[in-house]
Design an enzyme around this catalytic site. Structure first.
Site, PDB file in Angstrom:
ATOM      1  N   HIS A 122       0.873  -1.176   0.000  1.00  0.00           N
ATOM      2  CA  HIS A 122       0.000   0.000   0.000  1.00  0.00           C
ATOM      3  C   HIS A 122       0.917   1.236   0.000  1.00  0.00           C
ATOM      4  CE1 HIS A 122      -2.784   2.935   1.840  1.00  0.00           C
ATOM      5  NE2 HIS A 122      -3.770   2.123   1.487  1.00  0.00           N
ATOM      6  N   ASP A 199       3.025  -4.538   8.080  1.00  0.00           N
ATOM      7  CA  ASP A 199       1.806  -3.749   7.942  1.00  0.00           C
ATOM      8  C   ASP A 199       0.641  -4.713   8.184  1.00  0.00           C
ATOM      9  OD1 ASP A 199      -0.544  -2.723   6.915  1.00  0.00           O
ATOM     10  OD2 ASP A 199       0.361  -1.886   5.107  1.00  0.00           O
ATOM     11  N   GLN A 202      -4.486  -5.225   7.055  1.00  0.00           N
ATOM     12  CA  GLN A 202      -5.463  -6.174   6.503  1.00  0.00           C
ATOM     13  C   GLN A 202      -5.427  -7.538   7.179  1.00  0.00           C
ATOM     14  OE1 GLN A 202      -7.803  -5.362   4.411  1.00  0.00           O
ATOM     15  NE2 GLN A 202      -7.051  -3.376   3.711  1.00  0.00           N
ATOM     16  N   LYS A 225     -10.477  -0.695  10.440  1.00  0.00           N
ATOM     17  CA  LYS A 225     -10.677  -1.911   9.634  1.00  0.00           C
ATOM     18  C   LYS A 225     -11.004  -3.113  10.525  1.00  0.00           C
ATOM     19  CE  LYS A 225      -7.307  -0.345   6.240  1.00  0.00           C
ATOM     20  NZ  LYS A 225      -7.970   0.116   5.031  1.00  0.00           N
ATOM     21  N   CYS A 365      -4.775   2.411  -3.662  1.00  0.00           N
ATOM     22  CA  CYS A 365      -3.522   2.906  -3.052  1.00  0.00           C
ATOM     23  C   CYS A 365      -2.370   1.934  -3.266  1.00  0.00           C
ATOM     24  CB  CYS A 365      -3.681   3.194  -1.567  1.00  0.00           C
ATOM     25  SG  CYS A 365      -4.922   4.433  -1.214  1.00  0.00           S
TER      26      CYS A 365
HETATM   27  N1  PMP Z   1      -1.828  -0.838   4.486  1.00  0.00           N
HETATM   28  C1  PMP Z   1      -2.786  -1.576   3.928  1.00  0.00           C
HETATM   29  C2  PMP Z   1      -2.464  -2.959   3.444  1.00  0.00           C
HETATM   30  C3  PMP Z   1      -4.072  -1.044   3.805  1.00  0.00           C
HETATM   31  O1  PMP Z   1      -5.035  -1.771   3.254  1.00  0.00           O
HETATM   32  C4  PMP Z   1      -4.338   0.254   4.295  1.00  0.00           C
HETATM   33  C5  PMP Z   1      -5.718   0.876   4.171  1.00  0.00           C
HETATM   34  N2  PMP Z   1      -6.334   0.679   2.954  1.00  0.00           N
HETATM   35  C6  PMP Z   1      -3.295   0.972   4.867  1.00  0.00           C
HETATM   36  C7  PMP Z   1      -2.064   0.386   4.957  1.00  0.00           C
HETATM   37  C8  PMP Z   1      -3.490   2.354   5.378  1.00  0.00           C
HETATM   38  O2  PMP Z   1      -4.298   2.323   6.505  1.00  0.00           O
HETATM   39  P1  PMP Z   1      -4.930   3.650   7.107  1.00  0.00           P
HETATM   40  O3  PMP Z   1      -5.539   4.377   5.950  1.00  0.00           O
HETATM   41  O4  PMP Z   1      -5.934   3.147   8.067  1.00  0.00           O
HETATM   42  O5  PMP Z   1      -3.824   4.419   7.740  1.00  0.00           O
END
Ligand code: PMP
Length: 413
Positions: A122, A199, A202, A225, A365
């Site tokens: 991401h 990270d 997910q 999430k 993203c």
């Molecule tokens: N890493 C991953 C794999 C994600 O799916 C996301 C959110 N889509 C993020 C990081 C970023 O998370 P946040 O927007 O809650 O900071």
């Protein structure tokens, strides 16, 4: 009754109707819906004990402080942390990764050093490292992704060297659904003297994540999430690392002593929580963790695996549909991205919206990952514990209708 059917009543928003139809929410990788206990706990905070934390000595301030620190302890237990002080509250994964880059990264990464990421990251696990690398003259390297959507581990030998300072990778891809072999990669990285950040945005909402079992040094996660409020989340890090890291933001409550010239700082985690924190949402994140633990990850993971297998199988019946990511329900979660011949992902999402179905379309993203597959965008359906087979059926029926609409009509909508 399966888990999805059993818990649906806990989630008021899942009862919403749109265009006279029951909402089918298939965008939990973007954010999850919230159970009533979470909504109630949020209201209870503002209604009964709203006060700043770590400051007041009156009753409600003490209550707020106790609940805030209790939540930290709950999250520590939830993730298998050695102590509650290893949890730093942040706004989510993005802020947690930025915190590590700006503090540990600035202190430990220098010219010529290397940071190893993966192509499936991401943007929040790419851009902070690009900023650090540009500042320090360090280099970013990437573990490639196979056509099937898995990490190409044969590249690890060449990528991990004595110059590697950090390996930072996602546990579970928000696009491909792939669950990465974090332990294996962490052991290899540690053998080269590198630190490892995972990270967990997910993975933490969907599987039992234990930081000791993963064998990593840092873990970032997002509350919104995992059924918690937006703006909540955190960083877990080994305490000795937190102790050695310089502060992130400067301000109130992170200091021991301030003079006009310099300051000394509190011990972790307070050193990293300058200013009034996100009190309500951080407290309620603990309630969300309790809810997940109450149901149990054995049941959650089994239900989501069943739904994912069912969805992968049923999606194959849609003409012209290609899944981007592992097509088998093995080492993968319930984020399912796909393309359709002749239909742009945004058109798919728009048509399904008319049927009260919420799926996501775009690059999610993860532009480098989409570039790797030579596509600009995908459509993505992503599952959580509250989804059901009936919703997968609705999605598949909707996609058949999309296909018909775009192949038969000379003037597609
Ligand atoms: N890493 C991953 C794999 C994600 O799916 C996301 C959110 N889509 C993020 C990081 C970023 O998370 P946040 O927007 O809650 O900071």
């Amino acid at each position: 009754m399966n888990l999805g059917e059993r818990v649906r009543d806990d989630f008021p928003l899942l009862h919403r109707t749109i265009n006279g139809k029951r909402l089918v929410y298939l965008d939990s990788a973007a954010t999850s819906q919230k159970p009533r206990v979470v909504l109630d706990a949020l209201m209870e905070y503002y209604h009964d004990y709203n006060a700043n934390v770590h400051r007041g000595i009156y009753r409600i301030a003490e209550e707020a402080t106790a609940r805030y620190e209790e939540s930290r302890a709950k999250l520590a237990a939830f993730l298998g942390a050695a102590r509650r002080e290893e949890i730093v509250f942040t706004r989510g994964t993005t802020e947690a990764v930025n915190l590590v880059a700006a503090t540990w990264g600035r202190a430990n990464v220098g010219p010529g050093d290397e940071i190893v990421l993966t192509i499936m990251e991401h943007h929040s696990n790419i851009v902070p490292w690009q900023l650090l690398a540009a500042e320090k003259g360090a280099r970013l390297r990437y573990i490639p992704v196979t056509d099937e959507g898995r990490l190409d581990l044969s590249a690890l030998d060449g990528l991990l060297t004595e110059r590697t300072k950090l390996v930072s990778l996602t546990h579970q891809s928000n696009v491909l659904g792939t669950v990465n072999p974090v332990r294996l990669i962490a052991d290899r990285a540690h053998a080269m003297g590198a630190k490892v950040l995972v990270d967990g945005a997910q993975s933490v909402p969907h599987q039992a994540v234990n930081v000791q079992a993963l064998g990593v040094d840092f873990l970032a996660f997002s509350g919104h999430k995992m059924l918690g409020p937006t703006g909540s989340g955190g960083l877990w890090a080994r305490y000795d690392l937190l102790e050695a890291m310089p502060p992130y933001h400067g301000g109130g409550e992170m200091i021991m002593l301030v003079t006009l010239e310099r300051s000394t700082y509190k011990d972790p985690p307070h050193k990293f929580e300058a200013g009034t924190p996100n009190i309500a949402d951080s407290i309620v994140l603990g309630v969300a963790a309790d809810y997940l633990r109450g149901i149990g990850f054995d049941a959650i993971t089994a239900h989501e695996r069943d739904l994912t297998a069912y969805a992968l199988e049923r999606l194959r019946t849609v003409p012209g549909l290609t899944i981007v990511g592992p097509a088998e329900p093995v080492d993968r979660g319930g984020a399912i991205s796909f393309t359709m011949d002749v239909v742009h992902p945004h058109d798919i999402a728009q048509v399904l919206d008319q049927e009260a179905m919420a799926i996501r379309a775009g690059h999610h993203c993860a532009q480098p990952l989409h570039r790797r597959f030579n596509i600009a965008a995908t459509a993505r359906a992503s599952l959580h514990l509250y989804n059901t087979r009936e919703e997968i059926d609705a999605l598949v029926d909707g996609l058949h209708a999309v296909h018909r609409m775009f192949t038969r009509s000379p003037h597609p909508v």
